[in-house]
Design a protein around this motif. Structure first.
Motif, PDB file in Angstrom:
ATOM      1  N   GLU A  73     -43.517-125.706 -36.460  1.00 23.92           N
ATOM      2  CA  GLU A  73     -42.684-125.171 -35.378  1.00 23.92           C
ATOM      3  C   GLU A  73     -42.911-123.689 -35.082  1.00 23.92           C
ATOM      4  O   GLU A  73     -42.163-123.100 -34.312  1.00 23.92           O
ATOM      5  N   TRP A  74     -43.922-123.078 -35.686  1.00 24.80           N
ATOM      6  CA  TRP A  74     -44.091-121.632 -35.589  1.00 24.80           C
ATOM      7  C   TRP A  74     -44.059-121.131 -34.148  1.00 24.80           C
ATOM      8  O   TRP A  74     -43.397-120.135 -33.843  1.00 24.80           O
ATOM      9  N   THR A  75     -44.776-121.786 -33.275  1.00 26.77           N
ATOM     10  CA  THR A  75     -44.879-121.301 -31.891  1.00 26.77           C
ATOM     11  C   THR A  75     -43.564-121.391 -31.133  1.00 26.77           C
ATOM     12  O   THR A  75     -43.390-120.729 -30.114  1.00 26.77           O
ATOM     13  N   GLU A  76     -42.626-122.200 -31.627  1.00 29.58           N
ATOM     14  CA  GLU A  76     -41.347-122.376 -30.956  1.00 29.58           C
ATOM     15  C   GLU A  76     -40.261-121.432 -31.498  1.00 29.58           C
ATOM     16  O   GLU A  76     -39.190-121.325 -30.905  1.00 29.58           O
ATOM     17  N   LEU A  77     -40.526-120.772 -32.602  1.00 30.59           N
ATOM     18  CA  LEU A  77     -39.515-119.919 -33.235  1.00 30.59           C
ATOM     19  C   LEU A  77     -39.445-118.553 -32.562  1.00 30.59           C
ATOM     20  O   LEU A  77     -40.475-117.991 -32.179  1.00 30.59           O
ATOM     21  N   GLN A  78     -38.242-118.037 -32.460  1.00 30.69           N
ATOM     22  CA  GLN A  78     -38.034-116.686 -31.946  1.00 30.69           C
ATOM     23  C   GLN A  78     -38.296-115.674 -33.067  1.00 30.69           C
ATOM     24  O   GLN A  78     -38.061-115.971 -34.241  1.00 30.69           O
ATOM     25  N   SER A  79     -38.747-114.484 -32.732  1.00 28.75           N
ATOM     26  CA  SER A  79     -39.024-113.482 -33.764  1.00 28.75           C
ATOM     27  C   SER A  79     -37.749-113.133 -34.542  1.00 28.75           C
ATOM     28  O   SER A  79     -37.815-112.864 -35.742  1.00 28.75           O
ATOM     29  N   SER A  80     -36.600-113.188 -33.892  1.00 30.83           N
ATOM     30  CA  SER A  80     -35.344-112.909 -34.596  1.00 30.83           C
ATOM     31  C   SER A  80     -35.046-113.989 -35.641  1.00 30.83           C
ATOM     32  O   SER A  80     -34.527-113.688 -36.724  1.00 30.83           O
ATOM     33  N   ASP A  81     -35.398-115.243 -35.341  1.00 31.79           N
ATOM     34  CA  ASP A  81     -35.206-116.327 -36.310  1.00 31.79           C
ATOM     35  C   ASP A  81     -36.143-116.167 -37.501  1.00 31.79           C
ATOM     36  O   ASP A  81     -35.760-116.400 -38.645  1.00 31.79           O
ATOM     37  N   ILE A  82     -37.370-115.762 -37.218  1.00 30.01           N
ATOM     38  CA  ILE A  82     -38.354-115.550 -38.282  1.00 30.01           C
ATOM     39  C   ILE A  82     -37.895-114.411 -39.182  1.00 30.01           C
ATOM     40  O   ILE A  82     -37.928-114.516 -40.408  1.00 30.01           O
ATOM     41  N   THR A  83     -37.454-113.330 -38.566  1.00 29.69           N
ATOM     42  CA  THR A  83     -36.982-112.174 -39.339  1.00 29.69           C
ATOM     43  C   THR A  83     -35.772-112.545 -40.177  1.00 29.69           C
ATOM     44  O   THR A  83     -35.680-112.163 -41.347  1.00 29.69           O
ATOM     45  N   ALA A  84     -34.844-113.302 -39.611  1.00 24.98           N
ATOM     46  CA  ALA A  84     -33.652-113.718 -40.361  1.00 24.98           C
ATOM     47  C   ALA A  84     -34.037-114.599 -41.542  1.00 24.98           C
ATOM     48  O   ALA A  84     -33.514-114.431 -42.655  1.00 24.98           O
ATOM     49  N   LEU A  85     -34.945-115.532 -41.325  1.00 26.17           N
ATOM     50  CA  LEU A  85     -35.404-116.399 -42.409  1.00 26.17           C
ATOM     51  C   LEU A  85     -36.079-115.578 -43.498  1.00 26.17           C
ATOM     52  O   LEU A  85     -35.780-115.739 -44.695  1.00 26.17           O
ATOM     53  N   LEU A  86     -36.958-114.679 -43.096  1.00 26.66           N
ATOM     54  CA  LEU A  86     -37.649-113.816 -44.056  1.00 26.66           C
ATOM     55  C   LEU A  86     -36.651-113.001 -44.869  1.00 26.66           C
ATOM     56  O   LEU A  86     -36.732-112.941 -46.103  1.00 26.66           O
ATOM     57  N   ASN A  87     -35.681-112.410 -44.207  1.00 28.84           N
ATOM     58  CA  ASN A  87     -34.681-111.596 -44.901  1.00 28.84           C
ATOM     59  C   ASN A  87     -33.839-112.431 -45.869  1.00 28.84           C
ATOM     60  O   ASN A  87     -33.532-111.986 -46.967  1.00 28.84           O
ATOM     61  N   ASN A  88     -33.489-113.647 -45.458  1.00 28.04           N
ATOM     62  CA  ASN A  88     -32.719-114.519 -46.346  1.00 28.04           C
ATOM     63  C   ASN A  88     -33.525-114.930 -47.575  1.00 28.04           C
ATOM     64  O   ASN A  88     -32.987-114.993 -48.684  1.00 28.04           O
ATOM     65  N   LEU A  89     -34.795-115.216 -47.397  1.00 30.41           N
ATOM     66  CA  LEU A  89     -35.637-115.583 -48.537  1.00 30.41           C
ATOM     67  C   LEU A  89     -35.823-114.407 -49.490  1.00 30.41           C
ATOM     68  O   LEU A  89     -35.755-114.563 -50.712  1.00 30.41           O
ATOM     69  N   ILE A  90     -36.037-113.223 -48.934  1.00 24.62           N
ATOM     70  CA  ILE A  90     -36.172-112.024 -49.774  1.00 24.62           C
ATOM     71  C   ILE A  90     -34.873-111.761 -50.517  1.00 24.62           C
ATOM     72  O   ILE A  90     -34.882-111.463 -51.723  1.00 24.62           O
ATOM     73  N   LYS A  91     -33.769-111.881 -49.812  1.00 24.92           N
ATOM     74  CA  LYS A  91     -32.466-111.676 -50.456  1.00 24.92           C
ATOM     75  C   LYS A  91     -32.268-112.670 -51.592  1.00 24.92           C
ATOM     76  O   LYS A  91     -31.818-112.298 -52.684  1.00 24.92           O
ATOM     77  N   TYR A  92     -32.613-113.931 -51.359  1.00 26.38           N
ATOM     78  CA  TYR A  92     -32.468-114.937 -52.415  1.00 26.38           C
ATOM     79  C   TYR A  92     -33.332-114.582 -53.626  1.00 26.38           C
ATOM     80  O   TYR A  92     -32.863-114.643 -54.762  1.00 26.38           O
ATOM     81  N   CYS A  93     -34.563-114.209 -53.388  1.00 25.45           N
ATOM     82  CA  CYS A  93     -35.487-113.920 -54.502  1.00 25.45           C
ATOM     83  C   CYS A  93     -35.089-112.681 -55.295  1.00 25.45           C
ATOM     84  O   CYS A  93     -35.223-112.663 -56.515  1.00 25.45           O
ATOM     85  N   PHE A  94     -34.620-111.657 -54.601  1.00 18.88           N
ATOM     86  CA  PHE A  94     -34.429-110.373 -55.261  1.00 18.88           C
ATOM     87  C   PHE A  94     -32.976-109.987 -55.522  1.00 18.88           C
ATOM     88  O   PHE A  94     -32.720-109.111 -56.338  1.00 18.88           O
ATOM     89  N   GLU A  95     -32.036-110.612 -54.838  1.00 20.52           N
ATOM     90  CA  GLU A  95     -30.658-110.169 -54.989  1.00 20.52           C
ATOM     91  C   GLU A  95     -29.733-111.189 -55.632  1.00 20.52           C
ATOM     92  O   GLU A  95     -28.590-110.876 -55.914  1.00 20.52           O
TER      93      GLU A  95
END
Length: 191
Positions: A73-95
């Motif tokens: 689904e990469w081409t259909e995702l908004q950059s804000s959705d990608i950033t939110a997902l990335l931030n949530n994954l980083i938060k899960y891993c590190f916090e």
């Protein structure tokens, strides 16, 4: 079904796969997991599994669904959705305060690296490209600056390795890129 009910279905399927010898039950569990992995936009449910499930296999399956969906689904995702997902994954891993099993953490790092690679390769939004590299560097600096948190230093090293491996020559097929895209991405990353 609401998210809590879906989480229970995924958890039960994972437990069945681990603990059941009946072929029929295993096939039903595999079918449920396969449907989850093939579902459209499983991101919210997968993040809920990371936050609320106590079953590592369910967390892994949630991350597997995210990886498959990102590639699909990469081409259909908004950059804000990608950033939110990335931030949530980083938060899960590190916090998160929980001890994350290695196989779950590695899968999470692989997805972060995949997001980094796909953003590097496909993003036409210069803002997200220009902020992603400094964001990752800031993460490494912040997480490694406090010597009391040796686990974060180890996690940062593992994340850096995942990013380097994702851009390496042998990861083309698992990332969903065609060979030409992968080579172009690899060469631009070297610069």
């Amino acid at each position: 079904m609401d998210n809590s009910a879906l989480i229970k279905v995924i958890e039960q399927a994972c437990l069945t796969m681990q603990n059941t010898s009946s072929n029929t039950q295993r096939q039903e569990a595999e079918k449920a997991l396969q449907q989850f992995r093939q579902s459209a936009s499983p991101y919210v449910l997968a993040l809920s599994i990371l936050s609320h499930s106590n079953i590592p296999a369910a967390k892994y399956q949630g991350l597997a669904a995210v990886k498959i969906a990102l590639i699909r689904e990469w081409t259909e995702l908004q950059s804000s959705d990608i950033t939110a997902l990335l931030n949530n994954l980083i938060k899960y891993c590190f916090e998160t305060n929980e001890k994350i099993p290695t196989f779950v953490l590695n899968q999470c790092f692989h997805i972060i690296a995949l997001i980094f690679k796909y953003t590097w390769t496909f993003s036409t939004d210069d803002e997200i490209k220009d902020t992603l590299t400094p964001q990752m560097l800031q993460l490494f600096t912040t997480m490694t600056s406090n010597k009391e948190h040796l686990m974060n230093i180890e996690k940062c090293i593992k994340l850096m390795i995942a990013i380097i491996e994702e851009f390496a020559g042998r990861t083309c097929s698992s990332s969903g890129l065609i060979w030409e895209q992968h080579v172009k991405c690899h060469r631009s990353f070297e610069l």
